[in-house]
Design an enzyme around this catalytic site. Structure first.
Site, PDB file in Angstrom:
ATOM      1  N   GLU A  67      -7.310   0.560  -4.544  1.00 21.30           N
ATOM      2  CA  GLU A  67      -7.334   0.451  -3.086  1.00 21.30           C
ATOM      3  C   GLU A  67      -8.667  -0.062  -2.530  1.00 21.30           C
ATOM      4  O   GLU A  67      -8.667  -0.966  -1.687  1.00 21.30           O
ATOM      5  CB  GLU A  67      -6.947   1.798  -2.459  1.00 21.30           C
ATOM      6  CG  GLU A  67      -5.452   2.070  -2.623  1.00 21.30           C
ATOM      7  CD  GLU A  67      -5.071   3.528  -2.450  1.00 21.30           C
ATOM      8  OE1 GLU A  67      -5.923   4.311  -2.012  1.00 21.30           O
ATOM      9  OE2 GLU A  67      -3.918   3.870  -2.765  1.00 21.30           O
ATOM     10  N   ASP A  86     -13.146   5.304   1.151  1.00 21.16           N
ATOM     11  CA  ASP A  86     -11.722   5.314   1.480  1.00 21.16           C
ATOM     12  C   ASP A  86     -11.204   6.750   1.504  1.00 21.16           C
ATOM     13  O   ASP A  86     -11.004   7.359   0.460  1.00 21.16           O
ATOM     14  CB  ASP A  86     -10.975   4.477   0.424  1.00 21.16           C
ATOM     15  CG  ASP A  86      -9.467   4.454   0.649  1.00 21.16           C
ATOM     16  OD1 ASP A  86      -8.974   5.150   1.555  1.00 21.16           O
ATOM     17  OD2 ASP A  86      -8.786   3.736  -0.103  1.00 21.16           O
ATOM     18  N   ASP A 100       0.881  -1.166   0.000  1.00 27.17           N
ATOM     19  CA  ASP A 100       0.000   0.000   0.000  1.00 27.17           C
ATOM     20  C   ASP A 100       0.922   1.220   0.000  1.00 27.17           C
ATOM     21  O   ASP A 100       1.519   1.545   1.014  1.00 27.17           O
ATOM     22  CB  ASP A 100      -0.894  -0.032   1.242  1.00 27.17           C
ATOM     23  CG  ASP A 100      -1.746   1.227   1.391  1.00 27.17           C
ATOM     24  OD1 ASP A 100      -1.660   2.117   0.521  1.00 27.17           O
ATOM     25  OD2 ASP A 100      -2.493   1.324   2.383  1.00 27.17           O
ATOM     26  N   LYS A 138       2.906  11.265  -3.136  1.00 28.78           N
ATOM     27  CA  LYS A 138       1.900  10.609  -3.968  1.00 28.78           C
ATOM     28  C   LYS A 138       1.016  11.637  -4.681  1.00 28.78           C
ATOM     29  O   LYS A 138       0.523  11.386  -5.782  1.00 28.78           O
ATOM     30  CB  LYS A 138       1.041   9.711  -3.078  1.00 28.78           C
ATOM     31  CG  LYS A 138       0.051   8.836  -3.800  1.00 28.78           C
ATOM     32  CD  LYS A 138      -0.621   7.918  -2.797  1.00 28.78           C
ATOM     33  CE  LYS A 138      -1.642   7.008  -3.429  1.00 28.78           C
ATOM     34  NZ  LYS A 138      -2.234   6.116  -2.398  1.00 28.78           N
TER      35      LYS A 138
END
Lengths: 615, 179
Positions: A184, A206, A23, A86
């Site tokens: 994800e 999420d 992850d 990211k």
């Protein structure tokens, strides 16, 4: 390794190679693997924590520090310590994202974001992510005492083609074969689904550090089918921190804070936010500034951000053709779902209490590990299949800057579409193609993925030259384009490189650069591995010595003990892994007759009713 | 091979959505590249090709509107590709669409969201009606293939459906602005 020696007693089925799930998060990253049938997060940072802060610090001397130790350096070296990288993946330097509150120094003049950091060359987000992945790979290798070369890496479902490409490139830089880019929310559902044997319709909400995703999934007999997905790649818990930090800066009347102050205030804001998930009020101290913040105030300030997640949820439901009451459950993922205001919002939106029984920080990595196991372990291949979707529509620019949609969002991947182009001028031998991704009608409002020129069209009169362009999206959601001239059958493969991506040549150069250091890295790593291995062998040998010392033939015991002492000294002094390896092999050979006797006794005991486990 | 052939179904408008989903799942389980041995590049490529065809067929057939357009294309009129539309669209149909678009543009400028919603509801109903009319014609074509009048009528109604869909997309974008 010789058979029948001490090492075999210790580990009868020494694993060969491991595929892990990673992850790669905005605020922290995790690595997990399926061990004895169960997914588990592995220690990823110093101190054994499974959370590796996604922070990379570049030292003036050229070294790189990743994780908690890098975080500790952020306040003193704000420009050289990169966080939340990211958010920059696949983005251009002119993107609004690069202009937000942060302490980075950017290098201009290229289509790719470059950070100016200490220790030499400017670095791209792909390289920074590569450092995080490399660290996770090494930690996993340290755990398994074996090479880890394959990984499933998770990405927000809403990541576009450029962001996916960048993530895959980062994996390549870290020396990982990326088996799959897994969305994800799908990973989270996989972790929940396999644990509970659930069937039905689920929404996965999420909210991570920097991205928000919502997906609607249907689980039937081991098939996880994504029905729809939506979200915002620039919304997350980091934004809560920023809102809070801006309030602090305003209260402190700091109009032009230094980068160090920004970093410090952001860290305090983050800590305050986390405290307020359990406490009603918290007092913060910044130098001589004191301020009390209540949970009610925080909720008031972040309300617009939390509400921003609503439309994406409603759209995802609509795309799946569902009402909230059709759902069988709502799953919470991401550390930011710990914020009570977020939970309340989700409960209200979907009309039910969400599930959160798996640690929301770990659930994505656990799901990725399951997928890695499914893809590499042929014994498990029949259990589960994931059917994922394309998150954003793919289209082409047509006359007047209008988008012609070729593949609509939420199409199950892999998928493809073809478009026919005709020449509009006599003798025209080339045409320009502009690929975009997004839902808006105008090219200017969509994400530009790639521009390319189809050349080599035979000279024909206008309208006679016909070129079929085919778009293929693979199971990772990544696009490839091929073109064929229909009258002559001449075909052309085009590599679509995102406008803000790295070229293959750049990636190659980065790989070369990392290989220069790789040689010494590998030797150092092997040495550490052999040291750990020797430690285990020594502990095991001592145990056997105590329990089965009577099995030594006369004259055997003294040389054996001498060999152990020698190995013990070598563990501390050896600087070359091969020296240790040789010593281990020698001990292995020397101990074989003794070990055989130990095994025979164990077998005899087991037959007479004792369990081997007693040894 | 038509999209219907992929699923082993007859080329008819009426189909059982649950059954289609089940067939898609079963075929995906059989063909998906994740099921191919990772080392076998050829098997992998074949798996990608077959699954791509499967997913494309599924995307079209599971959607009541796309399915109608596809059946019309099978009957010889491809409205999905540029220049494929009928040139002889009745003038009142064009007027209807123009009026609606003007009304929406006005609501947009005035930021009159309730008005936009009201228009969208009206168009949604119109689209449902147009689709139903098109389906009736397509079903006629199913039973008696050589029926140019039915094909033409279906293409007119589906052209309306397409205009209405664009209208609804615009109204949706406006709705999101309101949120």
């Amino acid at each position: 390794m010789a058979a029948g020696g001490l090492m075999q007693i210790h580990d009868p089925q020494k694993p060969r190679g491991f595929a892990v799930g990673i992850d790669l998060g905005t605020t922290h990253s995790l690595v997990a693997a399926v061990i004895e049938g169960k997914p588990r997060c592995l220690p990823a940072d110093v101190g054994g924590s499974v959370l590796l802060p996604s922070v990379v610090h570049y030292q003036a001397a050229g070294g790189v520090v990743v994780g908690k130790n890098a975080q500790a350096l952020a306040a003193d070296f704000p420009g050289d310590t990169l966080k939340s990288v990211k958010r920059f993946m696949g983005k251009g330097p002119d993107d609004p994202e690069t202009k937000r509150l942060g302490a980075y120094r950017f290098v201009g003049g290229k289509p790719v974001v470059r950070f100016d950091v200490a220790g030499g060359q400017p670095v791209t987000p792909v390289e920074v992510s590569g450092e995080i992945l490399r660290t996770l790979k090494r930690r996993a290798e340290g755990h398994f005492m074996a090479k880890v070369e394959q990984a499933v890496i998770t990405v927000p479902a809403y990541f576009d083609d450029a962001q996916r490409q960048a993530t895959k490139d980062a994996g390549r830089l870290a020396g990982l074969e990326v088996l799959r880019l897994l969305n994800e929310p799908t990973a989270a559902a996989l972790a929940y689904g396999l644990d509970k044997g659930s069937q039905g319709l689920f929404a996965v909400y999420d909210l991570g550090g920097g991205t928000f995703d919502v997906s609607i999934l249907k689980l039937v007999e081991g098939v996880f089918e994504v029905k729809s997905t939506g979200g915002d790649t620039a919304l997350g818990g980091d934004d809560f921190d920023r809102v809070l930090a801006e309030k602090f800066l305003a209260a402190m009347k700091l109009e032009a804070p230094t980068p160090s102050q920004v970093v410090q205030v952001l860290a305090v804001a983050r800590a305050a936010k986390e405290r307020l998930s359990v406490a009603d009020r918290v007092e913060v101290g910044l130098d001589d500034h004191r301020q009390v913040v209540t949970r009610a105030e925080l909720e008031e300030w972040i309300r617009p951000l939390v509400q921003k997640t609503g439309p994406a949820c409603r759209r995802a439901l609509k795309d799946a053709g569902l009402k909230p009451s059709d759902l069988d459950g709502v799953v919470l993922v991401g550390g930011s779902t710990r914020v009570p205001a977020v939970r309340r919002f989700v409960a209200e939106l979907f009309g039910r209490e969400p599930l959160a029984d798996i640690d929301p920080d770990q659930v994505v990595a656990l799901g990725a590990a399951i997928q890695a196991d499914l893809l590499t372990n042929s014994a498990r291949a029949d259990e589960v299949l994931l059917l994922d979707v394309l998150p954003l529509s793919l289209g082409l620019e047509t006359m007047g800057g209008v988008v012609e949609r070729l593949i609509p969002r939420n199409s199950t991947v892999p998928t493809a579409a073809a478009q026919l182009f005709t020449t509009f001028q006599d003798g025209q031998n080339a045409m320009d193609v502009h690929v975009v991704q997004g839902e808006r009608e105008l090219v200017a409002d969509c994400r530009s993925l790639a521009r390319f020129r189809l050349s080599g069209i035979p000279a024909l009169s206008a309208g006679m030259g016909r070129v079929e362009v085919r778009f293929q999206v693979d199971a990772d959601g990544i696009l490839a384009v091929s073109a064929k001239e229909l009258s002559t059958g001449v075909s052309q493969e085009i590599t679509v490189k995102p406008s803000h991506g790295l070229t293959d040549a750049e990636i190659e150069q980065m790989l070369l650069d990392s290989i220069e250091h790789a040689e010494e890295d590998v030797r150092a790593r092997f040495l550490r591995e052999q040291q750990v291995e020797a430690g285990r062998v020594l502990a095991d040998a001592r145990k056997q010595l105590a329990q089965n010392g009577d099995l030594f033939e006369p004259g055997e015991r003294a040389p054996f003990e001498a060999a152990l002492a020698e190995l013990e000294a070598l563990v501390r002094t050896a600087t070359d892994f091969q020296v240790l390896e040789t010593a281990l092999r020698a001990l292995d050979a020397q101990s074989r007759p003794f070990v055989e006797r130990v095994m025979n006794r164990a077998i005899a005991d087991a037959v007479s009713g004792h369990s081997v486990e007693e040894y | 091979m038509t999209h219907f052939d992929v699923f082993g179904l007859p080329p008819r408008y009426t189909l059982d959505a649950a059954d289609l989903e089940k067939r898609h799942r079963a075929l995906a389980l059989e063909w998906h590249p994740d099921r191919a041995a990772p080392s076998d590049a050829r098997a992998h490529r074949v798996a990608v090709e077959r699954t791509t065809a499967l997913n494309d067929a599924y995307r079209v057939l599971k959607d009541p509107i796309r399915r109608a357009f596809y059946l019309l294309a099978l009957a010889g009129v491809d409205l999905d590709h540029a220049g494929g539309g009928p040139r002889d669209l009745p003038i009142e149909m064009l007027e209807e669409v123009l009026e609606l678009r003007e009304a929406l543009a006005e609501a947009k400028t005035a930021k009159d969201f309730p008005r936009a919603r009201e228009l969208a509801a009206r168009v949604e109903a119109e689209r449902t009606g147009a689709l139903a009319a098109a389906v009736l014609c397509l079903e006629l074509v199913e039973t008696s293939p050589a029926n140019p009048v039915a094909v033409k009528k279906a293409s007119h109604q589906l052209s309306r459906v397409r205009y209405f869909t664009r209208f609804l997309e615009e109204a949706d974008a406006l709705e999101e602005e309101a949120l």
